[in-house]
Motif scaffolding. Structure first.
Motif, mmCIF file in Angstrom:
data_model
loop_
_atom_site.group_PDB
_atom_site.id
_atom_site.type_symbol
_atom_site.label_atom_id
_atom_site.label_comp_id
_atom_site.label_asym_id
_atom_site.label_seq_id
_atom_site.Cartn_x
_atom_site.Cartn_y
_atom_site.Cartn_z
ATOM 1 N N ALA A 119 0.191 8.885 16.053
ATOM 2 C CA ALA A 119 1.604 9.024 15.684
ATOM 3 C C ALA A 119 1.756 9.144 14.168
ATOM 4 C CB ALA A 119 2.408 7.825 16.200
ATOM 5 N N ASN A 120 0.929 8.416 13.440
ATOM 6 C CA ASN A 120 1.019 8.404 11.973
ATOM 7 C C ASN A 120 0.702 9.766 11.351
ATOM 8 O OD1 ASN A 120 -0.516 7.355 9.099
ATOM 9 N ND2 ASN A 120 1.433 6.399 9.604
ATOM 10 N N GLN A 121 0.008 10.623 12.109
ATOM 11 C CA GLN A 121 -0.239 11.990 11.600
ATOM 12 C C GLN A 121 1.076 12.691 11.273
ATOM 13 O OE1 GLN A 121 -2.393 13.510 14.959
ATOM 14 N NE2 GLN A 121 -4.372 12.674 14.293
ATOM 15 N N LEU A 122 2.116 12.374 12.043
ATOM 16 C CA LEU A 122 3.418 13.008 11.765
ATOM 17 C C LEU A 122 3.942 12.580 10.396
ATOM 18 C CD1 LEU A 122 5.248 12.759 15.225
ATOM 19 C CD2 LEU A 122 4.059 14.733 14.245
ATOM 20 N N LEU A 123 3.731 11.319 10.019
ATOM 21 C CA LEU A 123 4.196 10.860 8.702
ATOM 22 C C LEU A 123 3.262 11.333 7.590
ATOM 23 C CD1 LEU A 123 5.413 7.228 9.512
ATOM 24 C CD2 LEU A 123 6.647 9.396 9.703
ATOM 25 N N GLN A 124 1.997 11.578 7.926
ATOM 26 C CA GLN A 124 1.038 12.068 6.923
ATOM 27 C C GLN A 124 1.291 13.513 6.538
ATOM 28 O OE1 GLN A 124 -3.131 11.687 8.116
ATOM 29 N NE2 GLN A 124 -2.609 9.678 8.958
ATOM 30 N N ARG A 125 1.507 14.335 7.587
ATOM 31 C CA ARG A 125 1.550 15.768 7.290
ATOM 32 C C ARG A 125 2.510 16.529 8.192
ATOM 33 N NH1 ARG A 125 -1.289 17.173 11.660
ATOM 34 N NH2 ARG A 125 -3.178 16.023 12.200
ATOM 35 N N GLY A 126 3.263 15.846 9.024
ATOM 36 C CA GLY A 126 4.161 16.541 9.933
ATOM 37 C C GLY A 126 3.383 17.235 11.038
ATOM 38 N N LEU A 127 4.016 18.229 11.637
ATOM 39 C CA LEU A 127 3.407 18.923 12.777
ATOM 40 C C LEU A 127 2.491 20.060 12.346
ATOM 41 C CD1 LEU A 127 6.105 19.571 15.531
ATOM 42 C CD2 LEU A 127 3.994 18.263 15.773
ATOM 43 N N LEU B 187 5.933 12.205 5.373
ATOM 44 C CA LEU B 187 6.640 11.409 4.358
ATOM 45 C C LEU B 187 6.203 11.766 2.946
ATOM 46 C CD1 LEU B 187 6.752 7.666 5.438
ATOM 47 C CD2 LEU B 187 8.693 9.171 4.994
ATOM 48 N N ARG B 188 5.071 12.415 2.798
ATOM 49 C CA ARG B 188 4.531 12.605 1.446
ATOM 50 C C ARG B 188 5.280 13.697 0.681
ATOM 51 N NH1 ARG B 188 -0.293 9.292 1.521
ATOM 52 N NH2 ARG B 188 -1.340 9.446 3.520
ATOM 53 N N ARG C 215 0.840 -1.198 0.000
ATOM 54 C CA ARG C 215 0.000 0.000 0.000
ATOM 55 C C ARG C 215 0.874 1.246 0.000
ATOM 56 N NH1 ARG C 215 -3.740 -1.658 4.898
ATOM 57 N NH2 ARG C 215 -1.772 -2.679 5.404
ATOM 58 N N ASP C 216 0.225 2.359 0.038
ATOM 59 C CA ASP C 216 0.844 3.670 0.217
ATOM 60 C C ASP C 216 1.818 3.633 1.414
ATOM 61 O OD1 ASP C 216 0.014 6.068 2.284
ATOM 62 O OD2 ASP C 216 0.520 6.802 0.279
ATOM 63 N N PRO C 217 2.985 4.290 1.311
ATOM 64 C CA PRO C 217 4.004 4.147 2.361
ATOM 65 C C PRO C 217 3.547 4.620 3.743
ATOM 66 C CG PRO C 217 4.617 5.889 0.788
ATOM 67 C CD PRO C 217 3.467 5.145 0.198
ATOM 68 N N VAL C 218 2.732 5.668 3.792
ATOM 69 C CA VAL C 218 2.272 6.169 5.099
ATOM 70 C C VAL C 218 1.323 5.150 5.740
ATOM 71 C CG1 VAL C 218 1.036 8.027 6.291
ATOM 72 C CG2 VAL C 218 2.631 8.572 4.443
ATOM 73 N N GLU C 219 0.458 4.561 4.933
ATOM 74 C CA GLU C 219 -0.462 3.512 5.412
ATOM 75 C C GLU C 219 0.307 2.270 5.831
ATOM 76 O OE1 GLU C 219 -4.188 2.892 4.341
ATOM 77 O OE2 GLU C 219 -4.293 5.077 4.636
ATOM 78 N N THR C 220 1.347 1.958 5.076
ATOM 79 C CA THR C 220 2.162 0.796 5.441
ATOM 80 C C THR C 220 2.776 1.009 6.814
ATOM 81 O OG1 THR C 220 2.644 0.255 3.150
ATOM 82 C CG2 THR C 220 4.201 -0.568 4.790
ATOM 83 N N GLU C 221 3.352 2.185 7.051
ATOM 84 C CA GLU C 221 3.970 2.449 8.358
ATOM 85 C C GLU C 221 2.923 2.448 9.475
ATOM 86 O OE1 GLU C 221 7.189 2.161 8.746
ATOM 87 O OE2 GLU C 221 7.354 1.982 6.570
#
Lengths: 199, 199
Positions: free
Chosen positions: A190-198, B198-199, A89-95
């Motif tokens: 936590a995954n919000q950080l990988l989705q869009r940062g802070l 990450l995006r 899947r999409d890398p953010v979803e994978t993580e």
């Protein structure tokens, strides 16, 4: 040091593999409860319900067993991600999925933290390999996503070490020290950080 | 357990404060080199160049010294961020500067990792307080930025634990285990995750 010298002896039969597995599981419970120095081979074989002679068929010492256990735990953590990564899947979803699964695992096997942390002092090569292996697998996932065009910015080993650090500390806090939030909730936030940062 | 019983005795003079500091610095070197169990009070006083009697003026045992050292290291890490936070910049920039400073500190004081990691086994309350303290300070920074309108999404303690984990692992990998990338580069690349994910 000859790493192979400390590897467990490969069982030749299915029954042998089961015995070795039983010893490793008893060792995880013993080392997790008592720590390396207070643990004993006799007590581990008693927990496992196997004869002392059987122990020495597979492991040459308490040190060798401890190293084998760290390698085994590294392998269990590696296996957690395999079915998730296979879905590509999409890398953010994978993580997100990998972290959720890891947090569940950390709750079920909270002894892994004490054992891996003690490995820094008792089996430093296996300890180091545990984290380098984890970071290199995350880096490989990020590079594959980049190659598929799913990440547009640069990907770097530094990102992989940042992500493994997040995951390890979230497992420590929410899987081992306190369990006041569910794995799904912790991973999603936590995954919000990988989705869009802070921002 | 009475935490106060293990705190170092407060020196009453400036000379006393210097002696206590000298002992703590010698203890950091000794525990960092040899680990807790192989370290001795005699060897620490020799490193420090102070009399054994002076040691007992300030610390009641090796265990008490080790706990005091962990508290002292927690305080040093806390102090690193103070001038940066006082500048009250954008939250992503603040975390970039804090991480850069922390990575420099981890290079200069790589013994801190061995000592804090060993504290899990030797001084577990101080170990736990070290990370809970760090995470709560990050969470306070994020909440303050949210109150100033600089973060629009939710902020959660989970984000703080993710960030402390990133920082600790980046310090371990790039400050202690290998030093192949500069603190500025590591912090800048890791900070991309807080800037845009990450995006």
């Amino acid at each position: 040091m000859d790493a192979a010298a400390n590897l467990p002896r490969e069982p030749r039969t299915e029954r042998g593999r089961r015995t070795q597995r039983t010893i490793l599981d008893a060792a995880a419970a013993e080392f997790g409860d008592k720590g390396f120095h207070e643990s004993s081979i006799v007590s581990i074989t008693q927990r496992a319900g196997v004869a002392l002679g059987s122990f020495y068929t597979y492991f040459e010492s308490k040190e060798a067993l401890f190293k084998a256990l760290v390698l085994d735990m590294s392998e269990q953590v590696r296996q957690l991600a395999l079915p998730i990564v296979a879905e590509a899947r999409d890398p953010v979803e994978t993580e997100l999925s990998v972290l959720t699964r890891f947090l569940e695992f950390a709750r079920e096997h909270s002894e892994i933290y004490r054992i891996i942390d003690e490995a820094e002092f008792v089996a430093p090569e296996a300890w180091r390999a545990h984290y380098y292996g984890g970071a290199s697998r995350i880096f490989a996932r990020l590079k594959a996503a980049k190659d598929r065009g799913e990440i547009t910015g640069e990907v770097d080993e530094i990102h992989a070490w940042a992500i493994i650090g997040m995951n390890v500390f979230l497992g420590l806090r929410y899987g081992v020290l306190e369990r006041d939030r569910s794995p799904e909730e912790v991973a999603a936030i936590a995954n919000q950080l990988l989705q869009r940062g802070l921002r």
